[in-house]
Design a protein around this motif. Sequence first.
Motif, PDB file in Angstrom:
ATOM      1  N   PRO A 127       0.804  -1.233   0.000  1.00 36.50           N
ATOM      2  CA  PRO A 127       0.000   0.000   0.000  1.00 36.50           C
ATOM      3  C   PRO A 127       0.835   1.279   0.000  1.00 36.50           C
ATOM      4  CG  PRO A 127      -0.867  -1.577   1.594  1.00 36.50           C
ATOM      5  CD  PRO A 127       0.455  -2.113   1.129  1.00 36.50           C
ATOM      6  N   ALA A 128       2.002   1.269   0.647  1.00 34.13           N
ATOM      7  CA  ALA A 128       2.813   2.492   0.696  1.00 34.13           C
ATOM      8  C   ALA A 128       3.307   2.863  -0.709  1.00 34.13           C
ATOM      9  CB  ALA A 128       4.000   2.299   1.638  1.00 34.13           C
ATOM     10  N   GLN A 129       3.865   1.878  -1.408  1.00 33.07           N
ATOM     11  CA  GLN A 129       4.330   2.153  -2.773  1.00 33.07           C
ATOM     12  C   GLN A 129       3.147   2.494  -3.682  1.00 33.07           C
ATOM     13  OE1 GLN A 129       6.994   1.797  -6.087  1.00 33.07           O
ATOM     14  NE2 GLN A 129       7.452   0.031  -4.841  1.00 33.07           N
ATOM     15  N   MET A 130       2.022   1.798  -3.461  1.00 36.40           N
ATOM     16  CA  MET A 130       0.844   2.019  -4.294  1.00 36.40           C
ATOM     17  C   MET A 130       0.353   3.475  -4.197  1.00 36.40           C
ATOM     18  SD  MET A 130      -2.823   0.234  -3.651  1.00 36.40           S
ATOM     19  CE  MET A 130      -4.073   0.022  -4.907  1.00 36.40           C
ATOM     20  N   ARG A 131       0.247   3.977  -2.985  1.00 35.53           N
ATOM     21  CA  ARG A 131      -0.236   5.349  -2.797  1.00 35.53           C
ATOM     22  C   ARG A 131       0.782   6.360  -3.316  1.00 35.53           C
ATOM     23  NH1 ARG A 131      -0.624   6.558   3.041  1.00 35.53           N
ATOM     24  NH2 ARG A 131       1.586   6.811   2.542  1.00 35.53           N
ATOM     25  N   ASP A 132       2.066   6.095  -3.032  1.00 36.50           N
ATOM     26  CA  ASP A 132       3.131   6.985  -3.507  1.00 36.50           C
ATOM     27  C   ASP A 132       3.124   7.043  -5.032  1.00 36.50           C
ATOM     28  OD1 ASP A 132       5.622   8.532  -3.372  1.00 36.50           O
ATOM     29  OD2 ASP A 132       6.585   6.713  -4.088  1.00 36.50           O
ATOM     30  N   LEU A 133       2.935   5.899  -5.666  1.00 34.37           N
ATOM     31  CA  LEU A 133       2.956   5.835  -7.127  1.00 34.37           C
ATOM     32  C   LEU A 133       1.745   6.562  -7.717  1.00 34.37           C
ATOM     33  CD1 LEU A 133       4.662   4.779  -9.388  1.00 34.37           C
ATOM     34  CD2 LEU A 133       3.493   2.599  -9.240  1.00 34.37           C
ATOM     35  N   ALA A 164      12.286  -0.985  -8.238  1.00 31.58           N
ATOM     36  CA  ALA A 164      11.626   0.150  -8.893  1.00 31.58           C
ATOM     37  C   ALA A 164      12.411   1.442  -8.687  1.00 31.58           C
ATOM     38  CB  ALA A 164      10.200   0.306  -8.355  1.00 31.58           C
ATOM     39  N   LEU A 165      12.970   1.615  -7.498  1.00 30.81           N
ATOM     40  CA  LEU A 165      13.778   2.809  -7.218  1.00 30.81           C
ATOM     41  C   LEU A 165      15.039   2.809  -8.084  1.00 30.81           C
ATOM     42  CD1 LEU A 165      14.459   5.324  -5.531  1.00 30.81           C
ATOM     43  CD2 LEU A 165      15.436   3.790  -3.810  1.00 30.81           C
ATOM     44  N   ALA A 166      15.680   1.659  -8.180  1.00 26.32           N
ATOM     45  CA  ALA A 166      16.910   1.573  -8.972  1.00 26.32           C
ATOM     46  C   ALA A 166      16.634   1.865 -10.445  1.00 26.32           C
ATOM     47  CB  ALA A 166      17.554   0.192  -8.815  1.00 26.32           C
ATOM     48  N   CYS A 167      15.542   1.322 -10.981  1.00 24.03           N
ATOM     49  CA  CYS A 167      15.222   1.571 -12.395  1.00 24.03           C
ATOM     50  C   CYS A 167      14.930   3.053 -12.633  1.00 24.03           C
ATOM     51  CB  CYS A 167      14.036   0.710 -12.833  1.00 24.03           C
ATOM     52  SG  CYS A 167      14.525  -1.023 -13.015  1.00 24.03           S
ATOM     53  N   ALA A 205      14.894  -6.489 -14.111  1.00 26.01           N
ATOM     54  CA  ALA A 205      15.581  -5.451 -14.893  1.00 26.01           C
ATOM     55  C   ALA A 205      15.785  -5.897 -16.333  1.00 26.01           C
ATOM     56  CB  ALA A 205      16.921  -5.105 -14.249  1.00 26.01           C
ATOM     57  N   ASN A 206      16.030  -7.179 -16.536  1.00 22.32           N
ATOM     58  CA  ASN A 206      16.235  -7.709 -17.882  1.00 22.32           C
ATOM     59  C   ASN A 206      14.922  -7.997 -18.615  1.00 22.32           C
ATOM     60  OD1 ASN A 206      19.011  -7.700 -18.192  1.00 22.32           O
ATOM     61  ND2 ASN A 206      19.289  -9.705 -17.266  1.00 22.32           N
ATOM     62  N   GLY A 207      13.807  -7.899 -17.903  1.00 20.00           N
ATOM     63  CA  GLY A 207      12.522  -8.152 -18.543  1.00 20.00           C
ATOM     64  C   GLY A 207      12.308  -9.607 -18.903  1.00 20.00           C
ATOM     65  N   CYS A 208      12.889 -10.530 -18.139  1.00 18.90           N
ATOM     66  CA  CYS A 208      12.723 -11.963 -18.430  1.00 18.90           C
ATOM     67  C   CYS A 208      11.579 -12.518 -17.585  1.00 18.90           C
ATOM     68  CB  CYS A 208      14.011 -12.721 -18.133  1.00 18.90           C
ATOM     69  SG  CYS A 208      13.834 -14.489 -18.516  1.00 18.90           S
ATOM     70  N   SER A 209      10.419 -12.646 -18.218  1.00 18.94           N
ATOM     71  CA  SER A 209       9.206 -13.033 -17.507  1.00 18.94           C
ATOM     72  C   SER A 209       9.338 -14.419 -16.876  1.00 18.94           C
ATOM     73  CB  SER A 209       8.027 -12.990 -18.474  1.00 18.94           C
ATOM     74  OG  SER A 209       6.837 -13.334 -17.819  1.00 18.94           O
ATOM     75  N   CYS A 230      10.189   3.985 -16.196  1.00 21.62           N
ATOM     76  CA  CYS A 230      11.157   2.927 -15.859  1.00 21.62           C
ATOM     77  C   CYS A 230      10.786   2.278 -14.527  1.00 21.62           C
ATOM     78  CB  CYS A 230      12.569   3.494 -15.816  1.00 21.62           C
ATOM     79  SG  CYS A 230      13.194   3.844 -17.468  1.00 21.62           S
ATOM     80  N   ARG A 231      10.300   3.080 -13.619  1.00 19.74           N
ATOM     81  CA  ARG A 231       9.888   2.561 -12.307  1.00 19.74           C
ATOM     82  C   ARG A 231       8.705   1.608 -12.435  1.00 19.74           C
ATOM     83  NH1 ARG A 231       7.425   6.764  -7.838  1.00 19.74           N
ATOM     84  NH2 ARG A 231       6.969   5.261  -6.173  1.00 19.74           N
ATOM     85  N   THR A 232       7.680   2.005 -13.163  1.00 18.78           N
ATOM     86  CA  THR A 232       6.504   1.137 -13.282  1.00 18.78           C
ATOM     87  C   THR A 232       6.753  -0.021 -14.249  1.00 18.78           C
ATOM     88  OG1 THR A 232       5.507   2.557 -14.975  1.00 18.78           O
ATOM     89  CG2 THR A 232       4.880   2.976 -12.693  1.00 18.78           C
ATOM     90  N   ASN A 233       7.615   0.174 -15.230  1.00 18.25           N
ATOM     91  CA  ASN A 233       8.001  -0.939 -16.108  1.00 18.25           C
ATOM     92  C   ASN A 233       8.581  -2.078 -15.275  1.00 18.25           C
ATOM     93  OD1 ASN A 233       9.238   0.555 -19.247  1.00 18.25           O
ATOM     94  ND2 ASN A 233       7.320   0.819 -18.215  1.00 18.25           N
ATOM     95  N   ALA A 234       9.493  -1.729 -14.368  1.00 13.09           N
ATOM     96  CA  ALA A 234      10.123  -2.746 -13.522  1.00 13.09           C
ATOM     97  C   ALA A 234       9.087  -3.416 -12.622  1.00 13.09           C
ATOM     98  CB  ALA A 234      11.228  -2.114 -12.680  1.00 13.09           C
ATOM     99  N   LEU A 235       8.168  -2.643 -12.100  1.00 10.44           N
ATOM    100  CA  LEU A 235       7.133  -3.219 -11.230  1.00 10.44           C
ATOM    101  C   LEU A 235       6.218  -4.162 -12.004  1.00 10.44           C
ATOM    102  CD1 LEU A 235       6.207  -0.137  -9.030  1.00 10.44           C
ATOM    103  CD2 LEU A 235       7.177  -2.295  -8.213  1.00 10.44           C
ATOM    104  N   ALA A 236       5.785  -3.723 -13.181  1.00 12.73           N
ATOM    105  CA  ALA A 236       4.873  -4.562 -13.977  1.00 12.73           C
ATOM    106  C   ALA A 236       5.539  -5.879 -14.357  1.00 12.73           C
ATOM    107  CB  ALA A 236       4.409  -3.808 -15.224  1.00 12.73           C
ATOM    108  N   THR A 237       6.829  -5.814 -14.681  1.00  7.99           N
ATOM    109  CA  THR A 237       7.548  -7.041 -15.029  1.00  7.99           C
ATOM    110  C   THR A 237       7.717  -7.925 -13.803  1.00  7.99           C
ATOM    111  OG1 THR A 237       8.763  -5.869 -16.749  1.00  7.99           O
ATOM    112  CG2 THR A 237       9.681  -7.972 -16.034  1.00  7.99           C
TER     113      THR A 237
END
Lengths: 130, 130, 130, 130, 130, 130
Positions: C42-48, E108-111, E76-80, D111-118
């Motif tokens: 929830p923390a990341q969700m609200r921040d995002l 997510a922070l790093a990306c 980070a590499n997008g490997c599902s 880039c942040r949400t791309n990483a999360l979605a993956t």
Amino acid sequence: MGTVPLLTDEEASPEARAVLEAIRISRGTEPNNFWRALAHDPAQMRDLWETIGRVMAPGALDPLVKEMIYVAVSAANGCSYCVHSHTAAARAKGMTPAMHAELLAVVALACRTNALATALGVEIDDRFRA
Amino acid sequence: MGTVPLLTDEEASPEARAVLEAIRISRGTEPNNFWRALAHDPAQMRDLWETIGRVMAPGALDPLVKEMIYVAVSAANGCSYCVHSHTAAARAKGMTPAMHAELLAVVALACRTNALATALGVEIDDRFRA
Amino acid sequence: MGTVPLLTDEEASPEARAVLEAIRISRGTEPNNFWRALAHDPAQMRDLWETIGRVMAPGALDPLVKEMIYVAVSAANGCSYCVHSHTAAARAKGMTPAMHAELLAVVALACRTNALATALGVEIDDRFRA
Amino acid sequence: MGTVPLLTDEEASPEARAVLEAIRISRGTEPNNFWRALAHDPAQMRDLWETIGRVMAPGALDPLVKEMIYVAVSAANGCSYCVHSHTAAARAKGMTPAMHAELLAVVALACRTNALATALGVEIDDRFRA
Amino acid sequence: MGTVPLLTDEEASPEARAVLEAIRISRGTEPNNFWRALAHDPAQMRDLWETIGRVMAPGALDPLVKEMIYVAVSAANGCSYCVHSHTAAARAKGMTPAMHAELLAVVALACRTNALATALGVEIDDRFRA
Amino acid sequence: MGTVPLLTDEEASPEARAVLEAIRISRGTEPNNFWRALAHDPAQMRDLWETIGRVMAPGALDPLVKEMIYVAVSAANGCSYCVHSHTAAARAKGMTPAMHAELLAVVALACRTNALATALGVEIDDRFRA
């Protein structure tokens, strides 16, 4: 299902339909999904078809070698569609299971050392500069 | 300068020094920066040196073809060090300027269509599945 | 199906449910899968949700331009989910088929020259430095 | 210093020299390093110069918008040269510091949400499919 | 369905079957799809199985920490596939939902900052060099 | 030199200067180049500083573990600046040479199997789905 509908020959513009027809004649099979998705932009579609013909033709490099390089780049980029379509194309051009296995071994090795070189922040040796 | 200091032969452990010596004998030149950075992990260093020898040796694919596939993956991964060192290695194995130009043309074409296939969200055609 | 279950409103914590409700009110549709997966944090969700509201709002750049930049980054990163959801969002903000085609043409061109610049190891021109 | 030497006008082939001259006339400045590196492949060089002219021209999207999309893709791909040259190009086309800051904010958000979605392995919502 | 068929124990070579059996004994479950696809290259398969055993074993880093690093790299590499299999492995080694959420927050922070550092072209501070 | 000039305390806006001062107090050292480049966007700068404080703080995961995850993501993304700065930060938090070597071994292994899984197009096993 993708981000755009796949166009049938009937739905495509005359310019796009001409490329679909050229693909059909050149390859002897129905154009694959990529081309039916790209048909929304006939200018890029035709330019890409012509570029592929020029770049992938025999030259200083063998067409099968080029196709395997294509697979390698697609694996590194994580493009699933491209990996599938160009692995099939490489097979059609003569890639044997042994060649496929060696291709993947080189790709896996390169990705391993790519990660190490980046993580170690290695300076480029003078001897490697043009 | 990278994230770890480059080790001289004197600073390296006996195990790492043995790999440095093997590289020197095998290649007839001084080991490059990558190996001196990797010398901090002798186990990985030796394993990598042996894997490279096995994977890059002649087999179903020609060693020069393998080296060009290495360059292609490194370009797709954005690893500058790897692009430089393996372009030099490919030249040493006989890559001509014409072959280099064709290699880059295939890489650029693959990156272009990889982006399009991803952006279009194209479904993989049944014919491309194993 | 992903790496975490999608949470329903009932399963979500009160904090996450409040964000789901805010999305519903702001967008006039059900929150999509991304938010139901993210509801585990929830923390990341609200921040995002707050960051998206701030970053994607009209400013020096038009909201549709921002959405298309989002699609471009997602294509370059190979994030299929993000490409799909932000292409839909860009359409909802007015992206026409012609704009979509031009967007993809720029993305494909950039990926092509990115690969070439990396493979050629081009030094940055002094004029491009700040 | 890159993987190939930068060619001067004198060293370039007549076909490459014609493109260098076209760039000089069109942009009113000396061709940058990218073009002098690419001059080893005159066919790709000319094709790229023509494609850039077509793709980056005003159309359904504004040229400055296209240039910022180019920067965004280059940042996502990690191409340092491309980020520098196209940030300079975007500035020359009118990108203000406020627009640059917003551009980077969108790129960082994507880039942040791309990483999360993956990482969450989110399934694509039906509503996002064409 | 992938680019190669998944091999059953009967279809696999004796060398590949030995690795499948080793996985079965070591993990107490059926080998997953990755290993059945990799069985086409028994040499790489066995080498990889041994490397995984060595690299992922307890050492200076805890096995769970290593598994979470694996998930982070895969995102980070997008490997599902890798995200799914190593998230499951991390759970099996004790990753709680809170740890998973924190892992994704760091990724997510790093990306986000990776994209900013690249787009800003930040020079590496002297203090960060080895 | 990057795409924007690095701002001194005097050149930064009051809001950006406040973040520079907070970094100085919190870390006991001068803010590094990344922050002086980011000072052109005080809103993102402050938001990022607060997010870093929250995400990288001790929680379900140890701060050093988080820092190593950061290095791993940065290596996978090919962000040289981030690799350098977070490797230094991990060292400052207690990463030993043995831990660094194991971290890189996991990163290299993950990149190797990521490439294989993508190139083989492996279907996700049912057991890995949430």
